[in-house]
Write a protein that holds these residues in place. Structure first.
Motif, PDB file in Angstrom:
ATOM      1  N   GLU A  14       0.835  -1.206   0.000  1.00  0.00           N
ATOM      2  CA  GLU A  14       0.000   0.000   0.000  1.00  0.00           C
ATOM      3  C   GLU A  14       0.868   1.253   0.000  1.00  0.00           C
ATOM      4  OE1 GLU A  14      -4.029  -0.126   0.803  1.00  0.00           O
ATOM      5  OE2 GLU A  14      -3.144  -1.380  -0.754  1.00  0.00           O
ATOM      6  N   ALA A  15       1.947   1.240   0.786  1.00  0.00           N
ATOM      7  CA  ALA A  15       2.834   2.410   0.826  1.00  0.00           C
ATOM      8  C   ALA A  15       3.502   2.638  -0.524  1.00  0.00           C
ATOM      9  CB  ALA A  15       3.885   2.218   1.922  1.00  0.00           C
ATOM     10  N   GLU A  16       3.951   1.557  -1.148  1.00  0.00           N
ATOM     11  CA  GLU A  16       4.612   1.687  -2.449  1.00  0.00           C
ATOM     12  C   GLU A  16       3.655   2.191  -3.518  1.00  0.00           C
ATOM     13  OE1 GLU A  16       7.113  -1.096  -5.661  1.00  0.00           O
ATOM     14  OE2 GLU A  16       6.432  -1.913  -3.752  1.00  0.00           O
ATOM     15  N   ARG A  17       2.416   1.731  -3.428  1.00  0.00           N
ATOM     16  CA  ARG A  17       1.435   2.078  -4.460  1.00  0.00           C
ATOM     17  C   ARG A  17       0.865   3.478  -4.276  1.00  0.00           C
ATOM     18  NH1 ARG A  17      -4.265  -1.243  -5.497  1.00  0.00           N
ATOM     19  NH2 ARG A  17      -5.066   0.092  -7.169  1.00  0.00           N
ATOM     20  N   PHE A  18       0.505   3.818  -3.033  1.00  0.00           N
ATOM     21  CA  PHE A  18      -0.236   5.063  -2.810  1.00  0.00           C
ATOM     22  C   PHE A  18       0.614   6.197  -2.229  1.00  0.00           C
ATOM     23  CE2 PHE A  18      -3.574   1.732  -2.365  1.00  0.00           C
ATOM     24  CZ  PHE A  18      -4.285   2.064  -3.504  1.00  0.00           C
ATOM     25  N   ALA A  19       1.737   5.858  -1.585  1.00  0.00           N
ATOM     26  CA  ALA A  19       2.588   6.904  -0.997  1.00  0.00           C
ATOM     27  C   ALA A  19       4.043   6.638  -1.346  1.00  0.00           C
ATOM     28  CB  ALA A  19       2.380   6.940   0.522  1.00  0.00           C
ATOM     29  N   PRO A  20       4.380   6.620  -2.640  1.00  0.00           N
ATOM     30  CA  PRO A  20       5.757   6.289  -3.042  1.00  0.00           C
ATOM     31  C   PRO A  20       6.782   7.294  -2.538  1.00  0.00           C
ATOM     32  CG  PRO A  20       4.477   7.121  -4.906  1.00  0.00           C
ATOM     33  CD  PRO A  20       3.512   6.896  -3.790  1.00  0.00           C
ATOM     34  N   GLY A  21       6.305   8.478  -2.149  1.00  0.00           N
ATOM     35  CA  GLY A  21       7.242   9.478  -1.637  1.00  0.00           C
ATOM     36  C   GLY A  21       7.733   9.172  -0.231  1.00  0.00           C
ATOM     37  N   LEU A  22       7.071   8.260   0.474  1.00  0.00           N
ATOM     38  CA  LEU A  22       7.533   7.873   1.804  1.00  0.00           C
ATOM     39  C   LEU A  22       8.702   6.895   1.680  1.00  0.00           C
ATOM     40  CD1 LEU A  22       4.224   7.232   3.830  1.00  0.00           C
ATOM     41  CD2 LEU A  22       5.770   9.190   4.023  1.00  0.00           C
ATOM     42  N   ARG A  23       9.755   7.171   2.395  1.00  0.00           N
ATOM     43  CA  ARG A  23      10.899   6.244   2.410  1.00  0.00           C
ATOM     44  C   ARG A  23      10.642   5.228   3.525  1.00  0.00           C
ATOM     45  NH1 ARG A  23      14.868  11.313   2.520  1.00  0.00           N
ATOM     46  NH2 ARG A  23      13.094  11.926   3.807  1.00  0.00           N
ATOM     47  N   VAL A  24      10.394   3.998   3.100  1.00  0.00           N
ATOM     48  CA  VAL A  24       9.945   2.949   4.007  1.00  0.00           C
ATOM     49  C   VAL A  24      11.032   1.903   4.180  1.00  0.00           C
ATOM     50  CG1 VAL A  24       8.210   1.141   4.373  1.00  0.00           C
ATOM     51  CG2 VAL A  24       7.532   3.324   3.331  1.00  0.00           C
ATOM     52  N   LEU A  25      11.207   1.465   5.415  1.00  0.00           N
ATOM     53  CA  LEU A  25      12.132   0.375   5.715  1.00  0.00           C
ATOM     54  C   LEU A  25      11.358  -0.701   6.473  1.00  0.00           C
ATOM     55  CD1 LEU A  25      15.774   0.498   6.898  1.00  0.00           C
ATOM     56  CD2 LEU A  25      14.137  -0.850   8.218  1.00  0.00           C
ATOM     57  N   ILE A  26      11.419  -1.926   5.966  1.00  0.00           N
ATOM     58  CA  ILE A  26      10.732  -3.034   6.627  1.00  0.00           C
ATOM     59  C   ILE A  26      11.750  -3.793   7.458  1.00  0.00           C
ATOM     60  CG2 ILE A  26       9.311  -5.092   6.317  1.00  0.00           C
ATOM     61  CD1 ILE A  26       8.428  -3.949   3.646  1.00  0.00           C
ATOM     62  N   ALA A  27      11.672  -3.635   8.770  1.00  0.00           N
ATOM     63  CA  ALA A  27      12.622  -4.262   9.689  1.00  0.00           C
ATOM     64  C   ALA A  27      12.091  -5.637  10.091  1.00  0.00           C
ATOM     65  CB  ALA A  27      12.830  -3.379  10.921  1.00  0.00           C
ATOM     66  N   HIS A  28      12.290  -6.592   9.176  1.00  0.00           N
ATOM     67  CA  HIS A  28      11.752  -7.941   9.407  1.00  0.00           C
ATOM     68  C   HIS A  28      12.610  -8.946   8.643  1.00  0.00           C
ATOM     69  CE1 HIS A  28       8.807 -11.298   9.167  1.00  0.00           C
ATOM     70  NE2 HIS A  28       8.481 -10.849  10.368  1.00  0.00           N
ATOM     71  N   PRO A  29      12.823 -10.135   9.199  1.00  0.00           N
ATOM     72  CA  PRO A  29      13.671 -11.126   8.521  1.00  0.00           C
ATOM     73  C   PRO A  29      13.189 -11.529   7.140  1.00  0.00           C
ATOM     74  CG  PRO A  29      13.269 -11.746  10.810  1.00  0.00           C
ATOM     75  CD  PRO A  29      12.388 -10.586  10.521  1.00  0.00           C
ATOM     76  N   SER A  30      11.896 -11.326   6.842  1.00  0.00           N
ATOM     77  CA  SER A  30      11.398 -11.688   5.516  1.00  0.00           C
ATOM     78  C   SER A  30      11.921 -10.759   4.442  1.00  0.00           C
ATOM     79  CB  SER A  30       9.864 -11.665   5.512  1.00  0.00           C
ATOM     80  OG  SER A  30       9.382 -10.355   5.750  1.00  0.00           O
ATOM     81  N   VAL A  31      12.465  -9.611   4.843  1.00  0.00           N
ATOM     82  CA  VAL A  31      12.941  -8.613   3.882  1.00  0.00           C
ATOM     83  C   VAL A  31      14.414  -8.284   4.086  1.00  0.00           C
ATOM     84  CG1 VAL A  31      12.618  -6.252   3.036  1.00  0.00           C
ATOM     85  CG2 VAL A  31      10.632  -7.617   3.698  1.00  0.00           C
ATOM     86  N   MET A  32      14.840  -8.186   5.350  1.00  0.00           N
ATOM     87  CA  MET A  32      16.216  -7.777   5.655  1.00  0.00           C
ATOM     88  C   MET A  32      17.029  -8.962   6.168  1.00  0.00           C
ATOM     89  SD  MET A  32      15.822  -4.100   7.607  1.00  0.00           S
ATOM     90  CE  MET A  32      17.610  -3.912   7.669  1.00  0.00           C
ATOM     91  N   PRO A  33      18.253  -9.100   5.727  1.00  0.00           N
ATOM     92  CA  PRO A  33      19.129 -10.131   6.291  1.00  0.00           C
ATOM     93  C   PRO A  33      19.318  -9.915   7.786  1.00  0.00           C
ATOM     94  CG  PRO A  33      20.058  -9.207   4.283  1.00  0.00           C
ATOM     95  CD  PRO A  33      18.899  -8.340   4.655  1.00  0.00           C
ATOM     96  N   ALA A  34      19.529 -10.997   8.505  1.00  0.00           N
ATOM     97  CA  ALA A  34      19.676 -10.919   9.955  1.00  0.00           C
ATOM     98  C   ALA A  34      20.790  -9.966  10.362  1.00  0.00           C
ATOM     99  CB  ALA A  34      19.920 -12.316  10.525  1.00  0.00           C
ATOM    100  N   ALA A  35      21.888  -9.957   9.605  1.00  0.00           N
ATOM    101  CA  ALA A  35      23.013  -9.081   9.946  1.00  0.00           C
ATOM    102  C   ALA A  35      22.615  -7.611   9.862  1.00  0.00           C
ATOM    103  CB  ALA A  35      24.190  -9.358   9.002  1.00  0.00           C
ATOM    104  N   ASP A  36      21.826  -7.255   8.826  1.00  0.00           N
ATOM    105  CA  ASP A  36      21.376  -5.870   8.690  1.00  0.00           C
ATOM    106  C   ASP A  36      20.408  -5.493   9.811  1.00  0.00           C
ATOM    107  OD1 ASP A  36      22.921  -5.700   6.463  1.00  0.00           O
ATOM    108  OD2 ASP A  36      21.260  -5.821   5.023  1.00  0.00           O
ATOM    109  N   LEU A  37      19.588  -6.441  10.213  1.00  0.00           N
ATOM    110  CA  LEU A  37      18.653  -6.173  11.314  1.00  0.00           C
ATOM    111  C   LEU A  37      19.434  -5.885  12.593  1.00  0.00           C
ATOM    112  CD1 LEU A  37      15.754  -8.765  10.844  1.00  0.00           C
ATOM    113  CD2 LEU A  37      15.557  -6.281  10.840  1.00  0.00           C
ATOM    114  N   ARG A  38      20.454  -6.669  12.839  1.00  0.00           N
ATOM    115  CA  ARG A  38      21.241  -6.465  14.064  1.00  0.00           C
ATOM    116  C   ARG A  38      22.002  -5.147  14.029  1.00  0.00           C
ATOM    117  NH1 ARG A  38      22.133 -12.100  13.325  1.00  0.00           N
ATOM    118  NH2 ARG A  38      24.087 -11.657  12.214  1.00  0.00           N
ATOM    119  N   ALA A  39      22.270  -4.662  12.833  1.00  0.00           N
ATOM    120  CA  ALA A  39      23.066  -3.428  12.688  1.00  0.00           C
ATOM    121  C   ALA A  39      22.202  -2.167  12.708  1.00  0.00           C
ATOM    122  CB  ALA A  39      23.871  -3.481  11.394  1.00  0.00           C
TER     123      ALA A  39
END
Length: 887
Positions: free
Chosen positions: A480-505
């Motif tokens: 929904e954010a990508e489709r309707f609010a592309p101007g928002l810079r969104v980060l999904i802090a979840h293992p389904s999207v981010m590698p574990a190392a990036d989450l820890r960092a």
């Protein structure tokens, strides 16, 4: 036990419910029998026969409503036509404001109460005709207190020409009703002459019965009856008049109508009131830590009394005092105590009154039991101009100043959504919390994204906001954010999207240019850094997930640091007090006290049967629009399709991964027709595993915790159950229908219906009729082939495709069982898809309208899939472990 249950259609039912407050068995049986005849008969039983009995708060509220009808009925003259006018809409609104939490409380409207009032009237005429007795005898048979209520009147008047005896008393009775419908009064002494004959002696005794009842509790009246003074006009001193005023409740309870001097407003002399105002000016600091100005005075009918007049009141006698040419009721003890209390508050608030305390005072809420409820009659706290304007804007967001995300939002907001964005913006600008509790499907996501766009546009400095949601909803938010609010810079802090190392960092520096961080409840627990950041807004989706105050995820969510907090939920939060407290403990910490303090407070409310102050306190911070609201429904699409993303349980993921390996091995040796059979059988196997391990294993266990789809179904069904809405659940597997029905039955607390290929054709019509007509049947589980055509199921407002047919035409045909001619509801269609599986990739193919779908899929997807190469097939069915499992 038995509870009152108001349905979305405005029908009042008496429904058994486990864990409900106890009713005495005899009372429960009487109510069951009465409500079995209809709501009008049940309410008539409540209002006429159940007075004097201790009832749970919801039943007591309905009894008070029905007793108003019976009380009005008692004004019907003997042998006169029975006509009971429906209360004015504002009177019904006042009753609704004081209603306790109850199932279906959100459907209480003046129109619903007016309809139920008419049903009581119909029931009365039916029961009166069946009893073949007079109205008075009928009421007396229900309860003696109703016998001839309102026939005797005690009249008090001022007599300014006699300083020594400035009051006059006269007892009258209603002799008859004039042709103009006005009650005609005669002195009570006239009754002795009118009913002097032997045949009229019983009528005289009946007329005087309320006086005899009252005399049992009022010494002064018993003396008047014994001496015969009751039959004569009397000159009274202020002491006599105040003694009369002190026993008004006894007189009213006995059935005597009291008439006061016309110059007395609300039937009583004026009282000096200790009055304070709070929030006349904007505070220097906004938010829950705001400190508001506080000012007090003693006033009489809105006029401020000077210090000398206040001293004179406190020096005079209790009772009635003459001040500024009018009689004033004085209780020196209460007045003195309240003066000290408000003066102490004014002194303590020299630097400002805390916002939470001010809001509680304004609502008449005291979280401790030291406050005397009677003090409300002798004190008044009002919002000053600034705070009054703010509260008015929160209660009526439609009138707020326009605020819009403009072209940054790639969609058009509907008017009610625009009002929601303005409301959210006002609260976040004030640094206060909000609970957006719109019905499912009304666009809470869109309103929050719009708010974030507005906040981003007006701030030169980037300050991230945080959204916490169930893992199954993260993909919805990201899409929904990508489709309707592309101007928002969104980060999904979840293992389904981010590698574990990036989450820890993750750290504040990494989030410096991010507008919105999206995470799950589980990931929030594993990412302590998220609890150290000062967020612009902290948002919790599916806020019922934090209703358990002892859960780890609830405690972590409530520790988040943010300028404002927003809770999103589709359930009626005011109908379960424990849920209300937990959500407000997040959005407005401290406003409702601790859980123990709040529990004690609500017990006092239930005992007093007075929930109005609590509703007044929380209502400005809850925005709830219903799909049934005429102001909303005309602006909604007829059908809204939503994807319900599901995770795989560990056992599902293990079985799925093994199936991928087995398919790879099987493809090595498969050729020709045999290969097609292998592919089709494995596609079916993947579908079954995605549904539930037991469907593939055939072990008949069907444990809910073993399936991500069952977990997602629980989330949806709990909201649907709270709304008392109906749902159709489609599956293409007959063996899945019964386990689904058993699982749903445990959530709704009652059985639903099942229809599959083995259901006799003759029985199908009966099942459809029951689902359409019985409001207490909440769900219908259907196999797709059996229920996909020929059925009319417009009672449902939700359709769930538990597993996908991978054929849009077939799914649409099933959906249209609910969405068709005769449907007056807006239908929400939920399509279950397991992330990171073949279901996810097939859905992507359907969405992108690739040639595969356009040319072949609607004619038989499996046939084309069998023609894929081994590599293409394995890419299609492979498991993305991070996306598939909830973390």
């Amino acid at each position: 036990m038995l509870v009152p249950h108001l349905t979305p259609g405005g029908h009042l039912l008496a429904v058994p419910e486990d864990g409900a407050p106890l009713l005495v068995d005899e009372t429960r049986l009487r109510l069951e029998r009465a409500f079995a005849l209809g709501a009008g008969h049940g309410l008539l039983q409540l209002g006429a026969a159940e007075i004097g009995h201790i009832l749970p708060s919801a039943w007591a509220w309905w009894r008070d409503f029905a007793a108003r009808y019976v009380t009005a009925l008692c004004a019907t003259p003997e042998d006169g036509e029975i006509e009971v006018a429906t209360p004015a809409a504002e009177d019904l609104e006042a009753m609704i404001a004081d209603a306790p939490p109850m199932t279906g409380g959100e459907y209480l409207t003046p129109e619903v109460l007016a309809t139920l009032w008419g049903q009581i009237d119909t029931a009365l005429h039916q029961e009166l005709a069946a009893a073949n007795v007079s109205l008075q005898e009928f009421l007396k048979s229900r309860h003696p207190a109703w016998n001839l209520v309102g026939r005797v009147h005690f009249n008090l008047a001022e007599n300014r020409r006699d300083p020594e005896f400035p009051f006059a008393f006269l007892a009258t009775y209603t002799a008859r009703v004039s042709a103009h419908g006005k009650a005609q009064h005669q002195p009570l002494s006239q009754a002795l002459a009118e009913f002097s004959g032997a045949r009229s002696k019983a009528q005289l005794l009946s007329l005087l019965l309320p006086v005899q009842r009252a005399a049992e509790h009022c010494d002064w009246l018993r003396e008047m009856v014994d001496t015969g003074e009751i039959y004569h006009p009397l000159r009274w001193t202020p002491v006599d008049a105040y003694r009369f005023l002190s026993d008004l409740s006894e007189l009213d309870g006995a059935g005597i109508v009291v008439r006061m001097p016309g110059v007395w407003q609300a039937g009583r002399p004026a009282r000096p009131v200790v009055k304070a105002s709070v929030g006349a000016r904007p505070p220097s600091l906004l938010g829950k830590d705001a400190l508001l100005d506080f000012n007090m005075e003693v006033s009489l009918d809105g006029e401020c009394l000077n210090a000398a007049e206040v001293r004179d009141l406190l020096k005079g006698a209790d009772g009635l005092q003459l001040i500024r040419g009018r009689w004033v009721e004085v209780d020196k003890k209460k007045l003195g105590r309240l003066l000290k209390r408000f003066e102490a508050m004014e002194k303590a608030a020299q630097s400002g009154l805390p916002l939470n305390e001010a809001l509680r005072l304004l609502a008449g809420v005291s979280l401790d039991d030291s406050a005397d409820p009677a003090d409300r009659d002798w004190s008044q706290l009002v919002a000053g101009p600034w705070l009054a304007d703010i509260l008015q804007e929160l209660r009526q967001p439609d009138g707020l100043a326009q605020v819009s995300p403009g072209s940054d939002l790639k969609a058009n907001l509907r008017p009610y959504q625009e009002a929601g964005v303005r409301w959210l913006y006002l609260l976040t600008r004030l640094g206060l919390g909000a609970c957006l509790a719109d019905d499912m499907g009304l666009g809470k996501t869109m309103q929050v994204l719009s708010l974030l766009l507005v906040l981003k546009r007006e701030s030169a400095e980037v300050q991230p906001s945080l959204l916490v949601a169930p893992a199954s909803l993260l993909a919805n938010w990201a899409a929904e954010a990508e489709r309707f609010a592309p101007g928002l810079r969104v980060l999904i802090a979840h293992p389904s999207v981010m590698p574990a190392a990036d989450l820890r960092a993750l750290d504040p520096a990494r989030l410096a240019d991010i507008d919105l961080v999206i995470t799950s409840f589980g990931s929030l627990l594993r990412q302590p850094v998220l609890g150290t950041i000062q967020w612009r807004v902290a948002i919790v989706d599916e806020a019922q997930a934090i209703k358990n105050p002892g859960a780890k995820q609830t405690r972590r969510v409530k520790q988040l640091q943010a300028q404002s907090r927003i809770a999103l939920t589709g359930t009626p939060v005011e109908n379960r007090l424990s849920d209300l407290w937990s959500i407000f403990d997040f959005t407005h910490p401290g406003l409702l006290g601790s859980d123990k303090v709040f529990a004690n407070f609500t017990r006092r409310l239930a005992k007093a049967e007075h929930f109005g102050p609590l509703r007044t306190l929380v209502r400005p911070y809850i925005l709830r629009r219903l799909k049934t609201d005429k102001r909303v429904i005309d602006d909604l699409p007829d059908k809204t399709e939503l994807k319900a993303w599901c995770h795989l349980s560990p056992s599902q993921a293990a079985l799925y991964q093994r199936a991928v390996m087995d398919l790879a091995a099987a493809l090595e040796d498969a050729e020709g027709i045999g290969r097609k059979g292998v592919v089709l059988s494995f596609l079916m196997r993947f579908k079954q595993i995605c549904n539930h391990p037991s469907q593939w294993l055939g072990d008949a266990a069907w444990q809910a915790e073993d399936s991500g789809k069952f977990a997602r179904l629980r989330q949806l069904a709990e909201v649907i159950a709270a709304k008392q809405e109906k749902v159709l659940v489609f599956t293409q597997f007959r063996e899945t229908t019964e386990p689904l029905a058993a699982f749903l039955g445990s959530i709704f607390g009652r059985e639903g219906l099942v229809l599959h290929g083995g259901t006799p054709v003759a029985k199908r019509r009966e099942l459809v009729k029951r689902f359409q007509e019985d409001e207490l049947i909440p769900f219908f589980v259907l196999s797709l082939k059996a229920g996909g055509a020929g059925l009319n199921l417009t009672a449902a407002s939700h359709v769930i495709h538990f597993d996908r047919w991978w054929n849009p035409a077939v799914e649409n045909q099933a959906t249209d069982r609910a969405f068709r001619i005769g449907q007056k509801r807006n239908v929400l269609v939920h399509k279950f898809i397991c992330r990171g599986t073949v279901e996810d990739r097939i859905d992507q193919l359907i969405e992108t309208k690739q040639q595969l779908v356009k040319d072949v899929l609607e004619g038989g997807a499996e046939l084309l899939l069998t023609e894929m190469s081994d590599r293409e097939l394995l890419d299609l069915v492979k498991l993305d472990v991070h996306a598939a499992q909830e973390n």
